[in-house]
Scaffold this motif. Structure first.
Motif, mmCIF file in Angstrom:
data_model
loop_
_atom_site.group_PDB
_atom_site.id
_atom_site.type_symbol
_atom_site.label_atom_id
_atom_site.label_comp_id
_atom_site.label_asym_id
_atom_site.label_seq_id
_atom_site.Cartn_x
_atom_site.Cartn_y
_atom_site.Cartn_z
ATOM 1 N N ARG A 166 -9.326 -19.641 -29.945
ATOM 2 C CA ARG A 166 -8.476 -18.882 -29.017
ATOM 3 C C ARG A 166 -7.547 -19.789 -28.236
ATOM 4 N NH1 ARG A 166 -13.228 -15.471 -26.283
ATOM 5 N NH2 ARG A 166 -11.848 -15.595 -24.482
ATOM 6 N N PHE A 167 -7.859 -21.074 -28.181
ATOM 7 C CA PHE A 167 -7.085 -22.006 -27.359
ATOM 8 C C PHE A 167 -6.342 -23.061 -28.172
ATOM 9 C CE2 PHE A 167 -10.678 -20.474 -24.829
ATOM 10 C CZ PHE A 167 -9.988 -19.910 -23.756
ATOM 11 N N ALA A 206 -18.403 -32.666 -27.214
ATOM 12 C CA ALA A 206 -19.436 -32.813 -26.192
ATOM 13 C C ALA A 206 -19.910 -31.441 -25.711
ATOM 14 C CB ALA A 206 -18.911 -33.636 -25.021
ATOM 15 N N VAL A 207 -18.998 -30.494 -25.563
ATOM 16 C CA VAL A 207 -19.365 -29.128 -25.173
ATOM 17 C C VAL A 207 -20.258 -28.512 -26.249
ATOM 18 C CG1 VAL A 207 -18.467 -26.790 -24.842
ATOM 19 C CG2 VAL A 207 -17.375 -28.715 -23.690
ATOM 20 N N LEU A 245 -13.885 -26.439 -20.501
ATOM 21 C CA LEU A 245 -14.561 -25.569 -19.540
ATOM 22 C C LEU A 245 -14.599 -24.129 -20.046
ATOM 23 C CD1 LEU A 245 -15.736 -25.143 -16.630
ATOM 24 C CD2 LEU A 245 -13.379 -24.645 -15.952
ATOM 25 N N PHE A 246 -13.466 -23.653 -20.558
ATOM 26 C CA PHE A 246 -13.406 -22.284 -21.074
ATOM 27 C C PHE A 246 -14.304 -22.101 -22.294
ATOM 28 C CE2 PHE A 246 -8.832 -22.084 -19.339
ATOM 29 C CZ PHE A 246 -9.283 -21.676 -18.096
ATOM 30 N N ARG A 276 -17.019 -23.807 -23.085
ATOM 31 C CA ARG A 276 -18.413 -23.810 -22.643
ATOM 32 C C ARG A 276 -18.774 -22.456 -22.014
ATOM 33 N NH1 ARG A 276 -21.811 -27.958 -21.394
ATOM 34 N NH2 ARG A 276 -20.066 -29.395 -21.310
ATOM 35 N N ARG A 277 -17.902 -21.963 -21.158
ATOM 36 C CA ARG A 277 -18.185 -20.703 -20.457
ATOM 37 C C ARG A 277 -18.243 -19.520 -21.418
ATOM 38 N NH1 ARG A 277 -14.506 -17.795 -15.800
ATOM 39 N NH2 ARG A 277 -15.708 -15.891 -15.778
ATOM 40 N N TYR A 278 -17.188 -19.345 -22.217
ATOM 41 C CA TYR A 278 -17.116 -18.151 -23.058
ATOM 42 C C TYR A 278 -18.084 -18.191 -24.230
ATOM 43 C CZ TYR A 278 -12.942 -17.231 -20.311
ATOM 44 O OH TYR A 278 -12.069 -17.009 -19.269
ATOM 45 N N ALA A 279 -18.282 -19.353 -24.829
ATOM 46 C CA ALA A 279 -19.263 -19.448 -25.912
ATOM 47 C C ALA A 279 -20.668 -19.213 -25.372
ATOM 48 C CB ALA A 279 -19.165 -20.805 -26.615
ATOM 49 N N GLY A 280 -20.955 -19.783 -24.190
ATOM 50 C CA GLY A 280 -22.253 -19.550 -23.566
ATOM 51 C C GLY A 280 -22.476 -18.075 -23.237
#
Length: 75
Positions: free
Chosen positions: A48-49, A20-21, A60-61, A63-67
């Motif tokens: 990484r995760f 979904a992300v 959440l991570f 979405r944030r870091y890829a964005g």
């Protein structure tokens, strides 16, 4: 666009939350950065995760870091 995105390390498939992300990031960045680039960034960040023991915040991570990576590269 990949229907099922997999992480590069350990060949782990992304769970439904990460798919979904990825879809959300595709909607936001495909026109600017291209679908292949979005797929790459999602894979790189998700990798990484792959060994994270607590998975609740991984979407959440990702979405944030890829964005951030896509924006930093002009996407």
């Amino acid at each position: 666009r990949l229907e099922k995105v997999s992480a590069t390390r350990q060949g782990a498939e992304l769970d439904s939350d990460l798919v979904a992300v990825a879809q959300s990031l595709h909607e936001q960045y495909d026109a600017i950065a291209g679908a292949d680039r979005v797929d790459t960034e999602v894979r790189v960040v998700a990798a990484r995760f792959t060994t994270a023991t607590v998975r609740n915040f991984v979407p959440l991570f990702v979405r944030r870091y890829a964005g951030e990576r896509l924006r930093a590269s002009g996407g």
